[in-house]
Design a protein around this motif. Structure first.
Motif, PDB file in Angstrom:
ATOM      1  N   MET A   1       0.836  -1.210   0.000  1.00  0.00           N
ATOM      2  CA  MET A   1       0.000   0.000   0.000  1.00  0.00           C
ATOM      3  C   MET A   1       0.868   1.257   0.000  1.00  0.00           C
ATOM      4  O   MET A   1       0.488   2.279  -0.563  1.00  0.00           O
ATOM      5  CB  MET A   1      -0.930   0.023   1.229  1.00  0.00           C
ATOM      6  N   PHE A   2       2.051   1.161   0.634  1.00  0.00           N
ATOM      7  CA  PHE A   2       2.936   2.332   0.670  1.00  0.00           C
ATOM      8  C   PHE A   2       3.483   2.643  -0.720  1.00  0.00           C
ATOM      9  O   PHE A   2       3.857   3.771  -1.010  1.00  0.00           O
ATOM     10  CB  PHE A   2       4.078   2.116   1.674  1.00  0.00           C
ATOM     11  N   ALA A   3       3.515   1.616  -1.584  1.00  0.00           N
ATOM     12  CA  ALA A   3       3.991   1.841  -2.954  1.00  0.00           C
ATOM     13  C   ALA A   3       2.863   2.320  -3.854  1.00  0.00           C
ATOM     14  O   ALA A   3       3.063   3.180  -4.714  1.00  0.00           O
ATOM     15  CB  ALA A   3       4.581   0.545  -3.504  1.00  0.00           C
ATOM     16  N   THR A   4       1.657   1.779  -3.645  1.00  0.00           N
ATOM     17  CA  THR A   4       0.589   2.042  -4.623  1.00  0.00           C
ATOM     18  C   THR A   4      -0.356   3.166  -4.231  1.00  0.00           C
ATOM     19  O   THR A   4      -0.992   3.759  -5.099  1.00  0.00           O
ATOM     20  CB  THR A   4      -0.252   0.762  -4.859  1.00  0.00           C
ATOM     21  N   GLU A   5      -0.494   3.464  -2.958  1.00  0.00           N
ATOM     22  CA  GLU A   5      -1.471   4.477  -2.532  1.00  0.00           C
ATOM     23  C   GLU A   5      -0.747   5.721  -2.044  1.00  0.00           C
ATOM     24  O   GLU A   5      -0.267   5.769  -0.916  1.00  0.00           O
ATOM     25  CB  GLU A   5      -2.393   3.923  -1.425  1.00  0.00           C
ATOM     26  N   SER A   6      -0.705   6.735  -2.909  1.00  0.00           N
ATOM     27  CA  SER A   6       0.072   7.922  -2.554  1.00  0.00           C
ATOM     28  C   SER A   6      -0.565   8.693  -1.393  1.00  0.00           C
ATOM     29  O   SER A   6       0.100   9.498  -0.742  1.00  0.00           O
ATOM     30  CB  SER A   6       0.238   8.822  -3.769  1.00  0.00           C
ATOM     31  N   LYS A   7      -1.854   8.448  -1.120  1.00  0.00           N
ATOM     32  CA  LYS A   7      -2.491   9.162   0.003  1.00  0.00           C
ATOM     33  C   LYS A   7      -2.027   8.611   1.365  1.00  0.00           C
ATOM     34  O   LYS A   7      -2.210   9.266   2.393  1.00  0.00           O
ATOM     35  CB  LYS A   7      -4.018   9.042  -0.092  1.00  0.00           C
ATOM     36  N   LEU A   8      -1.503   7.415   1.359  1.00  0.00           N
ATOM     37  CA  LEU A   8      -0.986   6.843   2.608  1.00  0.00           C
ATOM     38  C   LEU A   8       0.295   7.600   2.968  1.00  0.00           C
ATOM     39  O   LEU A   8       1.229   7.664   2.165  1.00  0.00           O
ATOM     40  CB  LEU A   8      -0.704   5.353   2.396  1.00  0.00           C
ATOM     41  N   LEU A   9       0.330   8.184   4.150  1.00  0.00           N
ATOM     42  CA  LEU A   9       1.476   9.029   4.517  1.00  0.00           C
ATOM     43  C   LEU A   9       2.751   8.185   4.643  1.00  0.00           C
ATOM     44  O   LEU A   9       2.687   7.016   5.037  1.00  0.00           O
ATOM     45  CB  LEU A   9       1.188   9.756   5.834  1.00  0.00           C
ATOM     46  N   PRO A  10       3.904   8.780   4.337  1.00  0.00           N
ATOM     47  CA  PRO A  10       5.164   8.029   4.375  1.00  0.00           C
ATOM     48  C   PRO A  10       5.727   7.926   5.794  1.00  0.00           C
ATOM     49  O   PRO A  10       6.899   8.200   6.039  1.00  0.00           O
ATOM     50  CB  PRO A  10       6.091   8.875   3.497  1.00  0.00           C
ATOM     51  N   PHE A  11       4.872   7.585   6.717  1.00  0.00           N
ATOM     52  CA  PHE A  11       5.257   7.587   8.130  1.00  0.00           C
ATOM     53  C   PHE A  11       4.523   6.463   8.842  1.00  0.00           C
ATOM     54  O   PHE A  11       3.309   6.322   8.694  1.00  0.00           O
ATOM     55  CB  PHE A  11       4.885   8.934   8.760  1.00  0.00           C
ATOM     56  N   LEU A  12       5.270   5.669   9.613  1.00  0.00           N
ATOM     57  CA  LEU A  12       4.659   4.498  10.245  1.00  0.00           C
ATOM     58  C   LEU A  12       5.172   4.322  11.670  1.00  0.00           C
ATOM     59  O   LEU A  12       6.382   4.323  11.900  1.00  0.00           O
ATOM     60  CB  LEU A  12       5.003   3.247   9.427  1.00  0.00           C
ATOM     61  N   ASN A  13       4.231   4.172  12.610  1.00  0.00           N
ATOM     62  CA  ASN A  13       4.611   3.827  13.974  1.00  0.00           C
ATOM     63  C   ASN A  13       4.618   2.303  14.087  1.00  0.00           C
ATOM     64  O   ASN A  13       3.590   1.657  13.939  1.00  0.00           O
ATOM     65  CB  ASN A  13       3.614   4.439  14.975  1.00  0.00           C
ATOM     66  N   MET A  14       5.823   1.748  14.272  1.00  0.00           N
ATOM     67  CA  MET A  14       5.959   0.285  14.354  1.00  0.00           C
ATOM     68  C   MET A  14       6.875  -0.039  15.535  1.00  0.00           C
ATOM     69  O   MET A  14       8.086  -0.222  15.382  1.00  0.00           O
ATOM     70  CB  MET A  14       6.532  -0.238  13.029  1.00  0.00           C
ATOM     71  N   PRO A  15       6.277  -0.108  16.743  1.00  0.00           N
ATOM     72  CA  PRO A  15       7.078  -0.211  17.957  1.00  0.00           C
ATOM     73  C   PRO A  15       7.965  -1.458  18.020  1.00  0.00           C
ATOM     74  O   PRO A  15       7.513  -2.546  17.706  1.00  0.00           O
ATOM     75  CB  PRO A  15       6.029  -0.264  19.072  1.00  0.00           C
ATOM     76  N   ILE A  16       9.213  -1.240  18.430  1.00  0.00           N
ATOM     77  CA  ILE A  16      10.129  -2.357  18.670  1.00  0.00           C
ATOM     78  C   ILE A  16      10.214  -2.668  20.176  1.00  0.00           C
ATOM     79  O   ILE A  16      10.414  -3.799  20.554  1.00  0.00           O
ATOM     80  CB  ILE A  16      11.536  -2.071  18.056  1.00  0.00           C
ATOM     81  N   GLN A  17      10.062  -1.647  21.008  1.00  0.00           N
ATOM     82  CA  GLN A  17      10.096  -1.731  22.500  1.00  0.00           C
ATOM     83  C   GLN A  17      11.499  -1.902  23.065  1.00  0.00           C
ATOM     84  O   GLN A  17      11.881  -1.197  23.984  1.00  0.00           O
ATOM     85  CB  GLN A  17       9.189  -2.840  23.062  1.00  0.00           C
ATOM     86  N   SER A  18      12.279  -2.867  22.536  1.00  0.00           N
ATOM     87  CA  SER A  18      13.643  -3.077  23.033  1.00  0.00           C
ATOM     88  C   SER A  18      14.510  -3.542  21.874  1.00  0.00           C
ATOM     89  O   SER A  18      14.003  -4.134  20.922  1.00  0.00           O
ATOM     90  CB  SER A  18      13.636  -4.137  24.139  1.00  0.00           C
ATOM     91  N   GLY A  19      15.816  -3.274  21.975  1.00  0.00           N
ATOM     92  CA  GLY A  19      16.740  -3.728  20.937  1.00  0.00           C
ATOM     93  C   GLY A  19      17.431  -5.031  21.294  1.00  0.00           C
ATOM     94  O   GLY A  19      18.304  -5.493  20.576  1.00  0.00           O
ATOM     95  N   SER A  20      17.046  -5.628  22.428  1.00  0.00           N
ATOM     96  CA  SER A  20      17.688  -6.867  22.872  1.00  0.00           C
ATOM     97  C   SER A  20      16.749  -8.054  22.630  1.00  0.00           C
ATOM     98  O   SER A  20      15.623  -8.083  23.149  1.00  0.00           O
ATOM     99  CB  SER A  20      18.012  -6.757  24.373  1.00  0.00           C
ATOM    100  N   GLU A  21      17.245  -9.031  21.878  1.00  0.00           N
ATOM    101  CA  GLU A  21      16.393 -10.195  21.580  1.00  0.00           C
ATOM    102  C   GLU A  21      16.018 -10.945  22.861  1.00  0.00           C
ATOM    103  O   GLU A  21      14.922 -11.493  22.965  1.00  0.00           O
ATOM    104  CB  GLU A  21      17.105 -11.128  20.581  1.00  0.00           C
ATOM    105  N   ARG A  22      16.932 -10.936  23.822  1.00  0.00           N
ATOM    106  CA  ARG A  22      16.657 -11.629  25.084  1.00  0.00           C
ATOM    107  C   ARG A  22      15.473 -10.958  25.804  1.00  0.00           C
ATOM    108  O   ARG A  22      14.556 -11.630  26.278  1.00  0.00           O
ATOM    109  CB  ARG A  22      17.910 -11.583  25.963  1.00  0.00           C
ATOM    110  N   ILE A  23      15.503  -9.634  25.852  1.00  0.00           N
ATOM    111  CA  ILE A  23      14.406  -8.912  26.519  1.00  0.00           C
ATOM    112  C   ILE A  23      13.114  -9.037  25.707  1.00  0.00           C
ATOM    113  O   ILE A  23      12.027  -9.211  26.265  1.00  0.00           O
ATOM    114  CB  ILE A  23      14.798  -7.426  26.747  1.00  0.00           C
TER     115      ILE A  23
END
Ligand code: SAH
Length: 422
Positions: free
Chosen positions: A232-254
């Motif tokens: 959708m980010f490629a085909t729908e120009s009305k979709l804003l180029p900004f996405l909140n995609m939480p990672i929470q932590s950078g440690s795989e263990r956590i």
């Protein structure tokens, strides 16, 4: 979601001939719309209720709606016996019952259905940004998170109802549509004929509506970012180029202890695909520092990932133990002092990212959406496609529109300044 709930409550009560007031001592009905995600938010509710009890008219009705209502249930009446209502996030449409019978006490914290959407009156007027829930609740059960308890398990709304709401929003003033859900990209609805609808279908259909110029959605779960949605980010120009995609932590263990997607390679792969679909996309994240058993090394991984992905517009929180969650009873809880130090360190990295990105916008032209006047009344505040605040001088306000092309002239960590382009 709470902004949305607040708008729906206001519209519902207006249909019962009530009007909004900012003056607490004048109000006949006082509603606290609440969040239970962190303990601080819950505590604030109870201290606010104490204040309201003293300041309100003796005849005024007051109570709580939303997640703290769900979390506290009948205990809320034990803590504050004068309360008139305690209504969870799926029951606030029952408030008018209290208007009919002010002597009653309303308690409803059911999470069994989405009947509120059928009961609430249609919005007659919509702000420039319309919030439209596609689903409520969450099945992921991250070990820190109270949301599955307070908002319940995932329930997706019928596709046709969402599109009907979206068309109504576009016809009554909305330019931007923000689709909402605790697990928004997990949206999945099967109609009576067996046809499956996903968030990508909702976006594709919404993009066909002329009045709608900007589309976004929040909050996303990383592994539900499927290829149909990335496309959708490629085909729908009305979709804003900004996405909140939480990672929470950078440690795989956590991440494993959090019961989050813990394969960072997979996460990076999704980020790469998003960038291929929309080269100018920017990503934001939510972070939790000081999760139980988090070591200095784990925490450093979080700072490193913030640096690597160059997240913008992110939110960071100290871990807060919540009732009904697995993490609250995990060993090796981290002290407040260490949490504070880590939060400060992470925030300095996030601030560097934000500042760098804002500075990189100088000289660019961005189509921005009007938000309102600033506090002084001498400036106008807009939102860029990346949700940055962009300020222009009010002297221009004769010939500018709600959706305005602005050339960015200045930037700092927290906002941009610009000149409207005729
Ligand atoms: N996807 C959910 C998340 C809401 S909570 C939704 O949209 O409803 C928003 C953020 O608060 C989470 O991404 C997480 O970073 C943070 N959070 C949730 N529970 C928390 C806790 N117990 N302590 C600290 N932060 C928490």
């Amino acid at each position: 979601m709470n902004v949305y709930d607040g708008q729906r409550i206001a519209t519902m009560l207006e249909a019962h001939n009530m009007i909004q007031t900012d003056d607490l001592s004048e109000a006949d009905l006082i509603i606290l719309n609440t969040c239970a995600v962190r303990e601080k938010a819950t505590n604030k509710v109870y201290s606010a209720l104490g204040r309201i009890r003293k300041a309100k008219k003796p005849t005024a009705l007051f109570g709580i709606v939303g997640c703290v209502a769900r979390e506290s249930g009948s205990d809320a009446f034990k803590r504050i016996p004068e309360l008139n209502f305690v209504l969870g996030p799926q029951s606030y449409h029952k408030l008018p019952e209290l208007i009919k019978d002010p002597a009653s006490k309303l308690l409803n914290i059911d999470l069994t259905g989405l009947e509120k959407f059928d009961e609430l009156p249609t919005m007659q007027q919509t702000p420039l940004v319309a919030y439209i829930p596609v689903q409520e609740g969450c099945n992921h059960c991250c070990t820190y998170c109270i949301v599955p308890y307070t908002r319940g398990r995932e329930l997706s709304r019928p596709f046709d109802d969402i599109i009907k709401d979206t068309i109504n929003a576009a016809n009554t003033g909305a330019i931007e549509i923000c689709f909402l859900g605790q697990n928004v990209n997990g949206y999945k609805y099967t109609d009576p004929a067996g046809k499956i609808f996903k968030l990508s279908d909702v976006i594709r259909e919404t993009a066909k509506i002329d009045n709608v110029k900007r589309i976004r959605f929040t909050s996303s779960y990383p592994t539900e970012m499927t290829d149909d949605l990335i496309d959708m980010f490629a085909t729908e120009s009305k979709l804003l180029p900004f996405l909140n995609m939480p990672i929470q932590s950078g440690s795989e263990r956590i991440l494993k202890l959090m019961h989050r997607p813990d394969n960072l390679k997979m996460y990076f792969n999704i980020v790469d695909k998003l960038k291929q679909a929309r080269p100018d996309i920017q990503i934001s994240s939510d972070f939790i520092v000081g999760f139980p058993d988090e070591t200095e090394e784990d925490f450093q991984c979080t700072v490193d990932i913030a640096k690597k992905i160059k997240y913008i517009n992110s939110y960071s929180f100290k871990y807060s133990p919540r009732p009904h969650t697995a993490a609250a009873i995990m060993p090796n809880q981290i002290s407040e002092q260490i949490k504070s130090v880590r939060l400060q360190l992470l925030d300095s990295q996030l601030n560097i990212n934000q500042r760098e990105f804002n500075l990189s916008c100088i000289g660019k032209e961005m189509l921005c959406l009007f938000e309102g006047p600033d506090k002084t009344g001498t400036k106008l505040v807009y939102r860029t496609p990346y949700m940055q605040q962009c300020i222009i001088d009010k002297k221009h306000d004769d010939n500018i529109t709600s959706l305005q092309m602005i050339k960015i002239t200045e930037a700092n960590k927290s906002c941009l300044k610009g000149e409207p382009i005729k």
